[in-house]
Design a protein around this motif. Sequence first.
Motif, PDB file in Angstrom:
ATOM      1  N   PHE A 143       0.810  -1.217   0.000  1.00  0.00           N
ATOM      2  CA  PHE A 143       0.000   0.000   0.000  1.00  0.00           C
ATOM      3  C   PHE A 143       0.846   1.273   0.000  1.00  0.00           C
ATOM      4  O   PHE A 143       0.297   2.371  -0.122  1.00  0.00           O
ATOM      5  CB  PHE A 143      -0.935   0.015   1.212  1.00  0.00           C
ATOM      6  CG  PHE A 143      -2.022  -1.014   1.145  1.00  0.00           C
ATOM      7  CD1 PHE A 143      -3.069  -0.867   0.258  1.00  0.00           C
ATOM      8  CD2 PHE A 143      -1.982  -2.146   1.946  1.00  0.00           C
ATOM      9  CE1 PHE A 143      -4.071  -1.812   0.178  1.00  0.00           C
ATOM     10  CE2 PHE A 143      -2.981  -3.102   1.878  1.00  0.00           C
ATOM     11  CZ  PHE A 143      -4.032  -2.938   0.995  1.00  0.00           C
ATOM     12  N   TYR A 144       2.146   1.102   0.102  1.00  0.00           N
ATOM     13  CA  TYR A 144       3.025   2.274   0.126  1.00  0.00           C
ATOM     14  C   TYR A 144       2.929   3.121  -1.141  1.00  0.00           C
ATOM     15  O   TYR A 144       2.849   4.351  -1.049  1.00  0.00           O
ATOM     16  CB  TYR A 144       4.472   1.814   0.367  1.00  0.00           C
ATOM     17  CG  TYR A 144       5.497   2.912   0.238  1.00  0.00           C
ATOM     18  CD1 TYR A 144       5.636   3.881   1.219  1.00  0.00           C
ATOM     19  CD2 TYR A 144       6.333   2.977  -0.881  1.00  0.00           C
ATOM     20  CE1 TYR A 144       6.576   4.890   1.098  1.00  0.00           C
ATOM     21  CE2 TYR A 144       7.268   3.986  -1.012  1.00  0.00           C
ATOM     22  CZ  TYR A 144       7.387   4.936  -0.029  1.00  0.00           C
ATOM     23  OH  TYR A 144       8.320   5.932  -0.158  1.00  0.00           O
ATOM     24  N   PRO A 145       2.932   2.523  -2.366  1.00  0.00           N
ATOM     25  CA  PRO A 145       2.814   3.345  -3.580  1.00  0.00           C
ATOM     26  C   PRO A 145       1.529   4.164  -3.610  1.00  0.00           C
ATOM     27  O   PRO A 145       1.525   5.301  -4.081  1.00  0.00           O
ATOM     28  CB  PRO A 145       2.840   2.313  -4.717  1.00  0.00           C
ATOM     29  CG  PRO A 145       3.534   1.128  -4.152  1.00  0.00           C
ATOM     30  CD  PRO A 145       3.139   1.106  -2.706  1.00  0.00           C
ATOM     31  N   ILE A 146       0.425   3.580  -3.109  1.00  0.00           N
ATOM     32  CA  ILE A 146      -0.846   4.311  -3.092  1.00  0.00           C
ATOM     33  C   ILE A 146      -0.733   5.529  -2.178  1.00  0.00           C
ATOM     34  O   ILE A 146      -1.163   6.635  -2.533  1.00  0.00           O
ATOM     35  CB  ILE A 146      -1.982   3.391  -2.630  1.00  0.00           C
ATOM     36  CG1 ILE A 146      -2.135   2.210  -3.607  1.00  0.00           C
ATOM     37  CG2 ILE A 146      -3.293   4.154  -2.508  1.00  0.00           C
ATOM     38  CD1 ILE A 146      -3.127   1.167  -3.160  1.00  0.00           C
ATOM     39  N   ALA A 147      -0.144   5.300  -0.982  1.00  0.00           N
ATOM     40  CA  ALA A 147       0.040   6.418  -0.044  1.00  0.00           C
ATOM     41  C   ALA A 147       0.972   7.474  -0.637  1.00  0.00           C
ATOM     42  O   ALA A 147       0.730   8.681  -0.495  1.00  0.00           O
ATOM     43  CB  ALA A 147       0.613   5.894   1.273  1.00  0.00           C
ATOM     44  N   LEU A 148       2.007   7.006  -1.337  1.00  0.00           N
ATOM     45  CA  LEU A 148       2.963   7.925  -1.956  1.00  0.00           C
ATOM     46  C   LEU A 148       2.282   8.764  -3.045  1.00  0.00           C
ATOM     47  O   LEU A 148       2.450   9.987  -3.112  1.00  0.00           O
ATOM     48  CB  LEU A 148       4.131   7.134  -2.550  1.00  0.00           C
ATOM     49  CG  LEU A 148       5.221   7.950  -3.239  1.00  0.00           C
ATOM     50  CD1 LEU A 148       5.936   8.833  -2.226  1.00  0.00           C
ATOM     51  CD2 LEU A 148       6.219   7.026  -3.934  1.00  0.00           C
ATOM     52  N   LEU A 149       1.482   8.091  -3.897  1.00  0.00           N
ATOM     53  CA  LEU A 149       0.765   8.813  -4.955  1.00  0.00           C
ATOM     54  C   LEU A 149      -0.221   9.814  -4.366  1.00  0.00           C
ATOM     55  O   LEU A 149      -0.403  10.912  -4.906  1.00  0.00           O
ATOM     56  CB  LEU A 149       0.037   7.813  -5.862  1.00  0.00           C
ATOM     57  CG  LEU A 149       0.925   6.990  -6.802  1.00  0.00           C
ATOM     58  CD1 LEU A 149       0.086   5.950  -7.531  1.00  0.00           C
ATOM     59  CD2 LEU A 149       1.619   7.895  -7.815  1.00  0.00           C
ATOM     60  N   LEU A 150      -0.862   9.423  -3.268  1.00  0.00           N
ATOM     61  CA  LEU A 150      -1.810  10.327  -2.608  1.00  0.00           C
ATOM     62  C   LEU A 150      -1.094  11.569  -2.082  1.00  0.00           C
ATOM     63  O   LEU A 150      -1.576  12.697  -2.248  1.00  0.00           O
ATOM     64  CB  LEU A 150      -2.514   9.603  -1.461  1.00  0.00           C
ATOM     65  CG  LEU A 150      -3.585  10.406  -0.701  1.00  0.00           C
ATOM     66  CD1 LEU A 150      -4.702  10.809  -1.636  1.00  0.00           C
ATOM     67  CD2 LEU A 150      -4.130   9.588   0.461  1.00  0.00           C
ATOM     68  N   ILE A 151       0.078  11.366  -1.460  1.00  0.00           N
ATOM     69  CA  ILE A 151       0.871  12.495  -0.956  1.00  0.00           C
ATOM     70  C   ILE A 151       1.306  13.398  -2.104  1.00  0.00           C
ATOM     71  O   ILE A 151       1.218  14.624  -2.010  1.00  0.00           O
ATOM     72  CB  ILE A 151       2.098  11.980  -0.169  1.00  0.00           C
ATOM     73  CG1 ILE A 151       1.649  11.288   1.123  1.00  0.00           C
ATOM     74  CG2 ILE A 151       3.064  13.121   0.147  1.00  0.00           C
ATOM     75  CD1 ILE A 151       2.753  10.553   1.843  1.00  0.00           C
ATOM     76  N   ILE A 152       1.763  12.771  -3.210  1.00  0.00           N
ATOM     77  CA  ILE A 152       2.188  13.552  -4.376  1.00  0.00           C
ATOM     78  C   ILE A 152       1.005  14.331  -4.951  1.00  0.00           C
ATOM     79  O   ILE A 152       1.131  15.499  -5.336  1.00  0.00           O
ATOM     80  CB  ILE A 152       2.807  12.627  -5.444  1.00  0.00           C
ATOM     81  CG1 ILE A 152       4.143  12.063  -4.923  1.00  0.00           C
ATOM     82  CG2 ILE A 152       3.032  13.370  -6.755  1.00  0.00           C
ATOM     83  CD1 ILE A 152       4.731  10.977  -5.797  1.00  0.00           C
TER      84      ILE A 152
END
Length: 382
Positions: A143-152
């Motif tokens: 789920f890290y990429p999803i959280a990263l994309l959300l932050i971006i």
Amino acid sequence: MQFSERRNFTRWIIIMASFVIVALILWNTYTFFQIFKNEERVKMELWAESLKTFNNANPETDDIALPLKIMSNNKTIPIILTEKGEIINHTNIDENISNDKSKLRDYLEILKKENNPIIIESNPGKFWYLYYGNSSLITKLKFYPIALLLIIFLFGALVYNFYRSTKMATQNKLWAGMAKETAHQIGTPLSSLIGWLEIMKADNVDETTIAEIEKDITRLQTITDRFSKIGSEPILEERNIVEETELSFDYLKSRFSKQVEFSFKAPQKPIMVSLNPALHSWTIENLVKNAIDAMRGKGTLAVVIENDNHTVKILVTDNGKGIPKKEFNRIFEPGFTTKKRGWGLGLSLTKRIVEEYHKGKIKVLHSEIGKGTTMQVSFKKA
């Protein structure tokens, strides 16, 4: 021109670089995910081999300390062991699931989808199937990429909002500067017109003509006053809103076609409201002009003032083409217009005058396609 092109080129470079950085982060995350997943596979194969050794060991002669240590060290990866489709053992599974056979069977189906089973030949011709799930680390990493994309995305939205606010602030300063300059430019010929009017009075020109010219000059002075107030905080005074509204209404009534049937209804007693007369006049003018445009210069237009306990409401009603419900809020956006020739600034300015300067509210109270619209402006009483 070159500066604008260079700025656009720089902007595209930044956007492309951002996409490359995001792609690299996602690819790197995927690589880590695969490495950890392969390591967990090796760990499970070692666990399976330890189980096989422990199962076939002779407790009296064989040393089983190492297999036991390997199996006991697994505290994060859920495991279900089956034989001929039946569950014979499980570990690291929540008690709510492990104590319910139906839930445990459903959970087994989930594990089957996460990883391929490890086959253990416990005895010649006898096989166990070890199904295992992802550890908490793998799950979080997934789920890290999803959280990263959300932050971006949130960061991008913040940057865009900052850029848009800065751009709007610059545009507002530009419009305010143009408005003040326009007011300044109008002032010179207006002073000259006032002088010529005095000469006409001295020459005994028809009084009706002079009265009408005086009205128009007063109107030009009001417009100049409006433009000079853009971009600065207006001075509010306690005024009778019935009188101020009726003055604007009467002036507009005399300047429009006789094909428009005007009506005005208001309480007889004064209603005091903190307002700026010039800007309030602009509000009424914009609402009346929009109503007449909606009727294409022919129809009935009513202005009604209602007095509540704490607020006073001005209703402007026409029998024009109406407004679709989905556009009730959009009509107040700068640049939005349904006219072939229009800037889409009238209602936007009106909203700003009412809500920002007078702390009131403006909305479409009711509208029906082909039957007309009622606009409502409300103010708190002084």
